[in-house]
Design a protein around this motif. Structure first.
Motif, mmCIF file in Angstrom:
data_model
loop_
_atom_site.group_PDB
_atom_site.id
_atom_site.type_symbol
_atom_site.label_atom_id
_atom_site.label_comp_id
_atom_site.label_asym_id
_atom_site.label_seq_id
_atom_site.Cartn_x
_atom_site.Cartn_y
_atom_site.Cartn_z
ATOM 1 N N GLY A 148 4.824 -2.071 10.639
ATOM 2 C CA GLY A 148 5.233 -2.931 9.574
ATOM 3 C C GLY A 148 3.556 -4.303 9.206
ATOM 4 O O GLY A 148 3.371 -4.929 8.898
ATOM 5 N N ARG A 149 3.328 -4.805 10.657
ATOM 6 C CA ARG A 149 2.706 -5.430 10.386
ATOM 7 C C ARG A 149 0.462 -5.130 9.820
ATOM 8 O O ARG A 149 0.340 -5.378 9.331
ATOM 9 C CB ARG A 149 2.108 -6.170 12.127
ATOM 10 C CG ARG A 149 1.502 -7.502 11.995
ATOM 11 C CD ARG A 149 1.602 -7.552 13.283
ATOM 12 N NE ARG A 149 0.925 -9.692 13.206
ATOM 13 C CZ ARG A 149 1.501 -10.516 13.761
ATOM 14 N NH1 ARG A 149 2.276 -10.747 14.436
ATOM 15 N NH2 ARG A 149 0.628 -12.115 13.771
ATOM 16 N N ARG A 150 0.472 -3.786 10.316
ATOM 17 C CA ARG A 150 -0.363 -2.966 10.304
ATOM 18 C C ARG A 150 -0.549 -2.561 8.253
ATOM 19 O O ARG A 150 -1.274 -3.030 7.840
ATOM 20 C CB ARG A 150 -0.556 -1.544 10.652
ATOM 21 C CG ARG A 150 -1.523 -0.875 10.256
ATOM 22 C CD ARG A 150 -2.074 0.204 10.946
ATOM 23 N NE ARG A 150 -1.010 1.271 10.785
ATOM 24 C CZ ARG A 150 -0.387 1.889 10.193
ATOM 25 N NH1 ARG A 150 -1.234 1.603 8.916
ATOM 26 N NH2 ARG A 150 0.633 3.078 10.359
ATOM 27 N N LEU A 151 0.918 -2.349 8.224
ATOM 28 C CA LEU A 151 0.985 -2.329 6.664
ATOM 29 C C LEU A 151 0.905 -3.951 5.878
ATOM 30 O O LEU A 151 0.279 -3.725 4.981
ATOM 31 C CB LEU A 151 2.322 -1.339 6.209
ATOM 32 C CG LEU A 151 2.561 -0.018 6.197
ATOM 33 C CD1 LEU A 151 3.590 0.371 6.239
ATOM 34 C CD2 LEU A 151 1.179 0.707 5.489
ATOM 35 N N LEU A 152 1.296 -4.485 6.733
ATOM 36 C CA LEU A 152 1.254 -6.115 5.486
ATOM 37 C C LEU A 152 -0.428 -6.151 5.585
ATOM 38 O O LEU A 152 -1.181 -6.741 5.055
ATOM 39 C CB LEU A 152 1.206 -6.873 6.632
ATOM 40 C CG LEU A 152 2.926 -7.394 6.320
ATOM 41 C CD1 LEU A 152 3.566 -8.935 7.229
ATOM 42 C CD2 LEU A 152 3.408 -7.671 4.687
ATOM 43 N N ALA A 153 -0.878 -6.241 7.032
ATOM 44 C CA ALA A 153 -2.554 -6.168 6.667
ATOM 45 C C ALA A 153 -3.482 -5.293 5.757
ATOM 46 O O ALA A 153 -4.836 -6.048 5.444
ATOM 47 C CB ALA A 153 -3.407 -5.868 7.771
ATOM 48 N N GLU A 154 -2.513 -3.868 5.612
ATOM 49 C CA GLU A 154 -3.358 -3.381 5.265
ATOM 50 C C GLU A 154 -2.902 -3.212 3.155
ATOM 51 O O GLU A 154 -3.442 -3.019 2.007
ATOM 52 C CB GLU A 154 -3.044 -1.558 4.873
ATOM 53 C CG GLU A 154 -3.400 -1.566 5.928
ATOM 54 C CD GLU A 154 -3.672 -0.298 6.405
ATOM 55 O OE1 GLU A 154 -3.029 0.551 5.990
ATOM 56 O OE2 GLU A 154 -4.764 0.712 7.268
ATOM 57 N N ALA A 155 -1.717 -4.630 3.246
ATOM 58 C CA ALA A 155 -1.273 -4.370 1.354
ATOM 59 C C ALA A 155 -2.336 -5.757 0.438
ATOM 60 O O ALA A 155 -3.054 -5.396 0.804
ATOM 61 C CB ALA A 155 -0.043 -4.758 1.313
ATOM 62 N N ASP A 156 -1.743 -5.069 -0.589
ATOM 63 C CA ASP A 156 -2.444 -5.723 -1.960
ATOM 64 C C ASP A 156 -1.926 -6.561 -3.059
ATOM 65 O O ASP A 156 -2.092 -8.097 -3.543
ATOM 66 C CB ASP A 156 -2.914 -4.062 -3.475
ATOM 67 C CG ASP A 156 -3.809 -3.317 -2.959
ATOM 68 O OD1 ASP A 156 -4.965 -4.516 -2.036
ATOM 69 O OD2 ASP A 156 -3.706 -2.609 -2.758
ATOM 70 N N VAL A 157 -0.192 -6.413 -2.485
ATOM 71 C CA VAL A 157 0.821 -7.149 -3.071
ATOM 72 C C VAL A 157 1.738 -7.207 -1.918
ATOM 73 O O VAL A 157 1.856 -5.966 -1.257
ATOM 74 C CB VAL A 157 1.006 -6.363 -4.613
ATOM 75 C CG1 VAL A 157 2.495 -7.906 -5.242
ATOM 76 C CG2 VAL A 157 -0.112 -6.616 -5.482
ATOM 77 N N VAL A 158 2.279 -8.235 -1.418
ATOM 78 C CA VAL A 158 3.180 -7.721 -1.271
ATOM 79 C C VAL A 158 4.780 -9.424 -1.682
ATOM 80 O O VAL A 158 4.241 -10.242 -2.244
ATOM 81 C CB VAL A 158 3.101 -9.446 0.244
ATOM 82 C CG1 VAL A 158 4.713 -9.485 1.092
ATOM 83 C CG2 VAL A 158 1.998 -8.279 1.017
ATOM 84 N N ILE A 159 5.723 -8.572 -1.849
ATOM 85 C CA ILE A 159 6.766 -9.537 -2.298
ATOM 86 C C ILE A 159 7.756 -9.790 -1.064
ATOM 87 O O ILE A 159 8.428 -8.862 -0.333
ATOM 88 C CB ILE A 159 7.377 -8.100 -3.518
ATOM 89 C CG1 ILE A 159 6.815 -7.728 -4.484
ATOM 90 C CG2 ILE A 159 8.664 -8.497 -3.460
ATOM 91 C CD1 ILE A 159 7.262 -6.944 -5.436
ATOM 92 N N ALA A 160 7.897 -10.599 -1.125
ATOM 93 C CA ALA A 160 8.936 -11.132 -0.136
ATOM 94 C C ALA A 160 9.907 -12.153 -0.340
ATOM 95 O O ALA A 160 10.195 -12.572 -1.167
ATOM 96 C CB ALA A 160 7.656 -11.928 1.220
ATOM 97 N N ASP A 161 10.949 -11.263 1.070
ATOM 98 C CA ASP A 161 12.570 -12.604 0.663
ATOM 99 C C ASP A 161 11.889 -13.708 1.357
ATOM 100 O O ASP A 161 11.538 -13.722 2.452
ATOM 101 C CB ASP A 161 13.522 -11.668 1.177
ATOM 102 C CG ASP A 161 14.144 -10.435 0.126
ATOM 103 O OD1 ASP A 161 13.264 -10.397 -0.479
ATOM 104 O OD2 ASP A 161 14.963 -9.968 1.084
#
Length: 410
Positions: free
Chosen positions: A187-200
């Motif tokens: 999960g942390r790796r995918l966050l680091a690679e994200a362009d957009v984060v939709i967060a709760d």
């Protein structure tokens, strides 16, 4: 030989014979990687640890229960020499030299023809660290370097540009109960690679501060009785950004599929033809009680636990929970999203047979710096919530396990 550094190389061992001499702790640490590499492993040892024996029983390796004998390295490509017999180790090492088999010596690295690096893995990359100074071969030093590099790759602080086309789509990432250290490595790796984060709101908010400036963060907070972003709007935002070719992460608290509406989002993405990856998260239903010192099961106290949503009251026609049956269970009841309904829930449980003296614990903001625990009983929990000002998010635990602690109060 000591004047020259070791030459680093990656061995492709799939289907090739690897001989391991000794079935102790060294073998227990090294065998899983050899098996994962697809090696044809022969273990020669009169005894083995329970874990090594289990690998043999599972057919992951061949175990000959005897001591080393000359000729055991015949046909081997690589050998790990790790017996407690120094003379046998020396003899096996000499055989390896004659047969041109690369040998690791657990008891004497200077006499080995190969060394095992401190290695780790992240995002399809293997990091292997060897010392270049034969006089200072400290395994703690190489392990520390490995850990630093792997951690940097995992949390995104160490970013290496690459030409590989990055897969677009949406990742539904369970962020865990709140502590940013409790998100999964993936999960942390995918966050680091994200362009957009939709967060709760209930996701690990501290992780958002680590994102690079170019990452667009969309607040999908669903604050009780306040502003909220409708589920349909969240689904549309996921689809819209993914169709623009962006890597999108939907960061959710806990686990996406434990009262997280993750499947609704996955279904919407599937209908839109958007690739979706689900990354499980640590559910607050077990982690928050644990962080507060409450085991959801305990030998002789509770042999089962049930997790229910308390967002609608027992007498609400929308409720899908069989509260009458839950009241008859002897195990642990974990209630999520039930702070404002706990009074009516407690009344219902008591009305259907649960003792009013049953212990109850409310753990607010579990695993975060603001965590606090408030104890009560089913008879007193409604007034306790008001008196103590307990507010969501809070996990409610009902059952005898509430009294189980480090000092065994139950």
């Amino acid at each position: 030989m000591a004047e020259h550094p070791a030459y680093p190389v990656g061995l492709r061992l799939t289907g090739r014979r690897v001989v391991v001499l000794g079935g102790g702790q060294v073998a227990q640490r090294r065998l899983p990687a050899l098996v994962a590499a697809g090696a044809d492993v022969l273990l020669v040892s009169p005894s083995a640890t329970a874990s090594v024996e289990a690998m043999a029983d599972a057919g992951e390796l061949t175990w000959e229960r005897r001591r080393y004998a000359d000729g055991d390295l015949t046909g081997a490509w690589y050998a790990l020499i790790a017996t407690s017999d120094t003379e046998a180790n020396a003899a096996a090492s000499a055989e390896g030299e004659r047969r041109r088999v690369w040998c690791v010596r657990a008891d004497d690295a200077d006499e080995a023809t190969a060394w095992t690096p401190a290695s780790g893995h992240s995002a399809g990359v293997t990091v292997a660290v060897l010392t270049t100074d034969a006089r200072d071969r400290d395994p703690r030093h190489t392990a520390a370097i490995r850990d630093a590099v792997v951690e940097g790759l995992r949390d995104g602080t160490l970013v290496a540009p690459h030409q590989r086309t990055r897969a677009t789509g949406v990742a539904l990432v369970g962020g865990g109960p709140g502590d940013p250290d409790l998100i999964t490595v993936r999960g942390r790796r995918l966050l680091a690679e994200a362009d957009v984060v939709i967060a709760d709101r209930l996701g690990p908010r501290d992780l958002l501060a680590e994102l690079p400036p170019h990452v667009e963060v969309i607040d999908a907070a669903k604050i009780p009785y306040g502003r909220f972003m409708a589920q349909e709007a969240i689904n549309n935002a996921l689809i819209e950004h993914a169709k623009q070719g962006k890597a999108v992460v939907r960061l959710k608290g806990g686990d996406p599929f434990v009262f997280g509406r993750g499947m609704e989002e996955a279904q919407a993405l599937a209908e839109a033809g958007i690739p979706c990856t689900v990354v499980p998260g640590i559910s607050s239903s077990v982690s928050v009680p644990g962080a507060a010192g409450i085991p959801v099961t305990h030998r002789g106290v509770a042999h089962e636990f049930t997790v229910v949503s308390g967002h609608v009251a027992p007498d609400d026609e929308r409720s899908l929970v069989d509260w009458a049956s839950l009241a008859k269970l002897t195990g642990t009841l974990v209630i999520l999203m039930g702070v404002d309904k706990i009074g009516r829930i407690a009344e219902t449980l008591v009305a259907h047979g649960r003792s009013p003296d049953t212990p109850v614990a409310l753990v607010q903001e579990g695993t975060t710096a603001a965590q606090r625990r408030v104890d009560a009983t089913l008879a007193t929990v409604a007034e306790t919530v008001v008196a103590e000002g307990v507010r969501p998010p809070a996990v409610i635990v009902v059952g005898a396990v509430v009294g189980v602690g480090p000092h065994g109060t139950v």
